[in-house]
Design an enzyme around this catalytic site. Structure first.
Site, mmCIF file in Angstrom:
data_model
loop_
_atom_site.group_PDB
_atom_site.id
_atom_site.type_symbol
_atom_site.label_atom_id
_atom_site.label_comp_id
_atom_site.label_asym_id
_atom_site.label_seq_id
_atom_site.Cartn_x
_atom_site.Cartn_y
_atom_site.Cartn_z
ATOM 1 N N ARG A 7 -7.063 -13.902 4.543
ATOM 2 C CA ARG A 7 -6.415 -14.018 3.247
ATOM 3 C C ARG A 7 -5.197 -14.933 3.388
ATOM 4 N NH1 ARG A 7 -4.621 -8.305 1.641
ATOM 5 N NH2 ARG A 7 -3.833 -9.420 -0.171
ATOM 6 N N SER A 9 -2.018 -14.477 2.255
ATOM 7 C CA SER A 9 -0.667 -13.922 2.226
ATOM 8 C C SER A 9 0.056 -14.206 3.536
ATOM 9 C CB SER A 9 -0.711 -12.408 1.988
ATOM 10 O OG SER A 9 -1.208 -11.742 3.137
ATOM 11 N N LYS A 75 -7.214 -1.010 8.078
ATOM 12 C CA LYS A 75 -7.197 0.079 7.100
ATOM 13 C C LYS A 75 -7.785 -0.334 5.758
ATOM 14 C CE LYS A 75 -2.430 -0.591 5.355
ATOM 15 N NZ LYS A 75 -2.743 -0.765 3.936
ATOM 16 N N ASP A 76 -7.928 -1.644 5.514
ATOM 17 C CA ASP A 76 -8.497 -2.114 4.251
ATOM 18 C C ASP A 76 -10.022 -2.128 4.245
ATOM 19 O OD1 ASP A 76 -5.966 -2.492 3.273
ATOM 20 O OD2 ASP A 76 -5.952 -4.666 3.538
ATOM 21 N N THR A 119 6.236 2.830 -3.932
ATOM 22 C CA THR A 119 5.098 2.709 -3.022
ATOM 23 C C THR A 119 3.841 2.501 -3.847
ATOM 24 O OG1 THR A 119 3.730 3.793 -1.343
ATOM 25 C CG2 THR A 119 4.807 5.229 -2.943
ATOM 26 N N SER A 121 0.967 3.505 -2.587
ATOM 27 C CA SER A 121 0.042 4.366 -1.859
ATOM 28 C C SER A 121 0.154 5.822 -2.287
ATOM 29 C CB SER A 121 0.343 4.261 -0.358
ATOM 30 O OG SER A 121 -0.183 5.370 0.339
ATOM 31 N N ARG A 123 -1.177 8.203 -0.736
ATOM 32 C CA ARG A 123 -0.936 8.941 0.515
ATOM 33 C C ARG A 123 0.541 9.086 0.773
ATOM 34 N NH1 ARG A 123 0.891 7.142 5.141
ATOM 35 N NH2 ARG A 123 0.592 4.985 4.458
ATOM 36 N N ARG A 124 1.266 7.973 0.672
ATOM 37 C CA ARG A 124 2.709 8.040 0.869
ATOM 38 C C ARG A 124 3.373 8.858 -0.235
ATOM 39 N NH1 ARG A 124 2.432 1.851 2.003
ATOM 40 N NH2 ARG A 124 2.228 1.779 4.263
ATOM 41 N N GLY A 142 2.466 -5.722 -4.984
ATOM 42 C CA GLY A 142 3.127 -6.947 -4.570
ATOM 43 C C GLY A 142 3.208 -7.056 -3.069
ATOM 44 N N ASN A 143 3.525 -8.265 -2.593
ATOM 45 C CA ASN A 143 3.648 -8.464 -1.155
ATOM 46 C C ASN A 143 4.970 -7.894 -0.642
ATOM 47 O OD1 ASN A 143 5.661 -10.371 -1.770
ATOM 48 N ND2 ASN A 143 4.223 -12.081 -1.705
ATOM 49 N N VAL A 144 5.187 -8.026 0.650
ATOM 50 C CA VAL A 144 6.375 -7.428 1.265
ATOM 51 C C VAL A 144 7.662 -7.973 0.628
ATOM 52 C CG1 VAL A 144 7.699 -7.282 3.414
ATOM 53 C CG2 VAL A 144 5.230 -6.899 3.438
ATOM 54 N N THR A 146 8.146 -9.180 -2.366
ATOM 55 C CA THR A 146 8.298 -8.673 -3.725
ATOM 56 C C THR A 146 8.807 -7.245 -3.714
ATOM 57 O OG1 THR A 146 6.514 -10.099 -4.525
ATOM 58 C CG2 THR A 146 7.062 -8.180 -5.870
ATOM 59 N N ARG A 147 8.288 -6.434 -2.835
ATOM 60 C CA ARG A 147 8.674 -5.019 -2.798
ATOM 61 C C ARG A 147 10.110 -4.845 -2.322
ATOM 62 N NH1 ARG A 147 3.261 -1.484 -1.512
ATOM 63 N NH2 ARG A 147 1.769 -2.892 -2.490
ATOM 64 N N CYS A 235 -11.926 4.260 1.873
ATOM 65 C CA CYS A 235 -10.603 3.774 2.274
ATOM 66 C C CYS A 235 -9.610 3.900 1.124
ATOM 67 C CB CYS A 235 -10.697 2.324 2.732
ATOM 68 S SG CYS A 235 -11.349 1.217 1.481
#
Length: 315
Positions: A7, A9, A75-76, A119, A121, A123-124, A142-144, A146-147, A235
């Site tokens: 990808r 990113s 994990k994806d 988040t 997620s 899960r989180r 969003g990407n890292v 952006t977050r 997943c």
């Protein structure tokens, strides 16, 4: 020339470069090819599109011969295998834990009740709520960059991200707390990469296995993913797992290595307007050669505890 697909990113490119570097050191000539995926082109919530959209385009490009190798965040990947492809290598895993980046250098325990924690997620989100700090959990995408910018701009008090991604991007200094797995178990295979090639490309497969693969990581991640698959959660469920190779003593007090696996699953009470969540936890230890069986056994224990209805994506 080996064409490695990824990808586009910053994180995906950085992860792929680590694999390319290993192959180049082994004498191979490589080219990194960026593949656009439907997930990258969509602004819809991950809950609607599913994380599989980030991997399917790469897998199709690999199967069709447009690239020779695909590098994924493990994990994806869906838990069901793709018969066209071979999981040729699982490189050494980065630290799999989750990490908090919060305003004013604060930890989760120091952020006051009502603080807004972002988040993408469930899960989180489920495990954050279970900690009982009274934080407001805000869904984000969003990407890292952006977050983290949401915290810098004051829109959020903190965000929880995978520590591995921050490490690969050189942003560990921004972490205000690395979360202990006792507080928050990571996603199955978090911090690990999956390197695939075509199932009939035996030369590339052998090269990847002999230069990139890390046996301890492969064994641990296989156990985590087996637990996830046995829960029939795919997943996209709020499921956490962490397997580690640990020292133990056998019956003759000799040191042996065994596999320790911890798992967590969350189930939401749909009738509770406050969004109450039940957390089921289990752990087990087994032989290194029986990781998948260990994962399935732990899943069965979680199901007995009530982890029967699971939903929501991991991001």
């Amino acid at each position: 020339m080996i064409r490695i697909g990824t990808r586009g990113s910053a994180l995906a490119l950085t992860q792929t470069q680590t694999v390319a570097d290993v192959l180049e050191r082994a004498g191979a000539k490589v080219e990194i090819v960026t593949v656009s995926t439907p997930g990258d082109r969509s602004s819809a919530p991950i809950a609607e599109i599913g994380v599989g959209v980030f991997t399917s385009a790469l897998r199709d490009a690999l199967a069709e011969g447009a690239i020779d190798v695909a590098v994924h965040s493990y994990k994806d990947l869906p838990t069901a295998p793709d018969r066209r492809l071979s999981l040729a290598a699982v490189p050494q895993r980065e630290d799999p834990r989750d990490a908090l980046i919060a305003r004013d250098g604060l930890t989760l325990g120091e952020l006051p009740p009502g603080s807004r924690i972002g988040t993408g997620s469930p899960r989180r989100a489920a495990q954050l709520r279970a900690l009982g700090f009274g934080h407001e959990i805000v869904p984000i995408r969003g990407n890292v960059d952006t977050r983290i910018a949401m915290v810098t701009a004051g829109a959020l008090d903190g965000v929880v991200l995978a520590r591995a991604g921050l490490s690969r991007l050189g942003r560990l200094a921004e972490i205000t707390e690395t979360l202990d797995p006792i507080q928050m178990l990571p996603a199955p295979a978090q911090g690990a990469l999956a390197v695939e090639c075509r199932v009939d490309d035996v030369d590339v497969e052998h090269l990847l296995q002999s230069t990139v693969d890390d046996e301890a990581t492969r064994v641990a991640v296989a156990a985590e993913r087996a637990m996830l698959a046995a829960l029939e959660a795919g997943c996209s469920a709020p499921v956490g797992a962490l397997a580690e190779v640990v020292e133990d003593l056998d019956a003759d007090d000799r040191v042996v290595f065994r596999l320790s696996l911890r798992g967590v699953a969350a189930a939401y009470d749909a009738d509770d307007p406050a969004g109450a969540v039940d957390i089921m936890r289990a752990s087990a230890t087994g032989d290194l050669t029986a990781g998948e069986q260990l994962g399935r056994a732990l899943a069965a224990e979680l199901l007995e505890l009530g982890a029967g209805v699971l939903s929501g994506p991991e991001a």
